[in-house]
Scaffold this motif. Sequence first.
Motif, PDB file in Angstrom:
ATOM      1  N   VAL A  19       2.627  -2.998 -11.818  1.00 39.47           N
ATOM      2  CA  VAL A  19       3.227  -3.043 -10.478  1.00 39.47           C
ATOM      3  C   VAL A  19       2.879  -1.762  -9.726  1.00 39.47           C
ATOM      4  O   VAL A  19       2.403  -1.804  -8.583  1.00 39.47           O
ATOM      5  CB  VAL A  19       4.758  -3.218 -10.558  1.00 39.47           C
ATOM      6  N   LEU A  20       3.091  -0.615 -10.370  1.00 39.09           N
ATOM      7  CA  LEU A  20       2.797   0.659  -9.702  1.00 39.09           C
ATOM      8  C   LEU A  20       1.310   0.827  -9.478  1.00 39.09           C
ATOM      9  O   LEU A  20       0.888   1.326  -8.441  1.00 39.09           O
ATOM     10  CB  LEU A  20       3.290   1.854 -10.548  1.00 39.09           C
ATOM     11  N   GLU A  21       0.516   0.393 -10.452  1.00 35.81           N
ATOM     12  CA  GLU A  21      -0.909   0.703 -10.426  1.00 35.81           C
ATOM     13  C   GLU A  21      -1.713  -0.050  -9.369  1.00 35.81           C
ATOM     14  O   GLU A  21      -2.785   0.374  -9.002  1.00 35.81           O
ATOM     15  CB  GLU A  21      -1.534   0.498 -11.816  1.00 35.81           C
ATOM     16  N   ARG A  22      -1.194  -1.196  -8.888  1.00 32.33           N
ATOM     17  CA  ARG A  22      -2.018  -1.894  -7.889  1.00 32.33           C
ATOM     18  C   ARG A  22      -1.676  -1.463  -6.461  1.00 32.33           C
ATOM     19  O   ARG A  22      -2.209  -1.999  -5.504  1.00 32.33           O
ATOM     20  CB  ARG A  22      -1.959  -3.408  -8.054  1.00 32.33           C
ATOM     21  N   ARG A  23      -0.813  -0.461  -6.316  1.00 34.02           N
ATOM     22  CA  ARG A  23      -0.420  -0.046  -4.963  1.00 34.02           C
ATOM     23  C   ARG A  23      -1.388   0.963  -4.348  1.00 34.02           C
ATOM     24  O   ARG A  23      -1.911   1.831  -5.037  1.00 34.02           O
ATOM     25  CB  ARG A  23       0.995   0.562  -5.000  1.00 34.02           C
ATOM     26  N   THR A  24      -1.594   0.798  -3.035  1.00 34.39           N
ATOM     27  CA  THR A  24      -2.369   1.757  -2.248  1.00 34.39           C
ATOM     28  C   THR A  24      -1.570   2.017  -0.973  1.00 34.39           C
ATOM     29  O   THR A  24      -0.591   1.310  -0.700  1.00 34.39           O
ATOM     30  CB  THR A  24      -3.740   1.176  -1.845  1.00 34.39           C
ATOM     31  N   VAL A  25      -2.025   2.977  -0.182  1.00 36.85           N
ATOM     32  CA  VAL A  25      -1.361   3.193   1.108  1.00 36.85           C
ATOM     33  C   VAL A  25      -1.440   1.902   1.931  1.00 36.85           C
ATOM     34  O   VAL A  25      -0.451   1.464   2.525  1.00 36.85           O
ATOM     35  CB  VAL A  25      -2.025   4.360   1.878  1.00 36.85           C
ATOM     36  N   GLU A  26      -2.635   1.265   1.932  1.00 37.58           N
ATOM     37  CA  GLU A  26      -2.827   0.086   2.777  1.00 37.58           C
ATOM     38  C   GLU A  26      -1.941  -1.087   2.368  1.00 37.58           C
ATOM     39  O   GLU A  26      -1.400  -1.766   3.221  1.00 37.58           O
ATOM     40  CB  GLU A  26      -4.297  -0.390   2.728  1.00 37.58           C
ATOM     41  N   ASN A  27      -1.803  -1.322   1.068  1.00 36.93           N
ATOM     42  CA  ASN A  27      -1.046  -2.527   0.684  1.00 36.93           C
ATOM     43  C   ASN A  27       0.419  -2.254   0.358  1.00 36.93           C
ATOM     44  O   ASN A  27       1.183  -3.195   0.194  1.00 36.93           O
ATOM     45  CB  ASN A  27      -1.745  -3.277  -0.475  1.00 36.93           C
ATOM     46  N   ALA A  28       0.823  -0.973   0.284  1.00 36.96           N
ATOM     47  CA  ALA A  28       2.198  -0.726  -0.177  1.00 36.96           C
ATOM     48  C   ALA A  28       2.912   0.441   0.506  1.00 36.96           C
ATOM     49  O   ALA A  28       4.067   0.707   0.183  1.00 36.96           O
ATOM     50  CB  ALA A  28       2.177  -0.483  -1.693  1.00 36.96           C
ATOM     51  N   ASN A  29       2.221   1.134   1.418  1.00 39.79           N
ATOM     52  CA  ASN A  29       2.876   2.273   2.113  1.00 39.79           C
ATOM     53  C   ASN A  29       2.203   2.450   3.477  1.00 39.79           C
ATOM     54  O   ASN A  29       1.937   3.561   3.911  1.00 39.79           O
ATOM     55  CB  ASN A  29       2.702   3.559   1.284  1.00 39.79           C
ATOM     56  N   ARG A  30       1.950   1.310   4.170  1.00 41.21           N
ATOM     57  CA  ARG A  30       1.115   1.386   5.376  1.00 41.21           C
ATOM     58  C   ARG A  30       1.780   2.145   6.517  1.00 41.21           C
ATOM     59  O   ARG A  30       1.114   2.546   7.467  1.00 41.21           O
ATOM     60  CB  ARG A  30       0.660  -0.009   5.818  1.00 41.21           C
ATOM     61  N   ASN A  31       3.091   2.406   6.407  1.00 47.66           N
ATOM     62  CA  ASN A  31       3.768   3.241   7.407  1.00 47.66           C
ATOM     63  C   ASN A  31       3.193   4.657   7.445  1.00 47.66           C
ATOM     64  O   ASN A  31       3.375   5.363   8.433  1.00 47.66           O
ATOM     65  CB  ASN A  31       5.277   3.307   7.125  1.00 47.66           C
TER      66      ASN A  31
END
Length: 269
Positions: A19-31
């Motif tokens: 769950v943590l590893e597939r996150r990027t700024v674009e897909n999980a923190n785009r703010n």
Amino acid sequence: MTNQPGTDRATMPTGHNPVLERRTVENANRNLLKYLRPGLSVLDVGCGSGAITRSIAEKTGPTGSVLGIDPNRNLIELARQQAGDTPGLNFQQADVYAFDTPERFDLVTCARTLQWLAQPEAALRNMKRFVKAGGHLAILDFNHEKISWTPEPPGAMQLFYNAFLNWRQDAGFDNAIADNLKTLMHFVGFDSVEVEKQFEITDRNDPNFSIASRLWAEVAELRGPQLVQDGYLTEEQRLKAISDYDTWIATVGESMTVYLLAVEGQQPL
Ligand SMILES: C[S@@+](CC[C@H](N)C(=O)[O-])C[C@H]1O[C@@H](n2cnc3c(N)ncnc32)[C@H](O)[C@@H]1O
């Protein structure tokens, strides 16, 4: 770390965390995209294994500086390994309440972490100290009470989800923290606070649907054993939640909307 239930329950299980590893700024923190530019200094609080932190560092580049902090030693080790020698990117094992540094950052970010803290106001107060005048504190977090699925997930998953919320609440965590953050940000001294919806919506037409909607099966796999150990459900109920929910995804599941808000304040000049 103490043996307080809150501290134990906030501890991430060790090992690979998809769950943590597939996150990027674009897909999980785009703010954060509106702030990130080469040369920026960023503190990422509760960085986990550093997937989003690495993505931040790609954008701030070699002239920027990015520090990820997390109290979990295994996650910090993993974060360091995966970062290799990316210039300007560092990780430190530290707890948000106790962390201190003389450095001040253009941006302090804290994603999906206050949901695991029994004293979010104290954490915000400490994080605010590290924001430069004119810089920003950007929080991203859930209201777990406002998740929605179409159609309703199977009873076994609803039972797991409710047990998860009770288990969290009993440790002092606020399941609705996203909707309480604006008030908390005012309490700690931010005059104007911006709130932006960051809902994560996935539906069956999305090629990623089976992975994104599986989040709750993964929570049952990763966190579920802690709930069983603490007596909130049985191992049979946990396993049934995972298998019935996987069947829901493969058959009737249409969509899932996870309720997340970005709540941001600017440090007075
Ligand atoms: C759900 S993960 C979020 C990771 C990452 N920020 C993201 O959005 O994918 C929550 C993180 O909060 C960390 N955490 C728990 N208690 C903390 C504390 N007291 N101070 C800082 N981080 C904490 C956990 O170790 C975990 O890595």
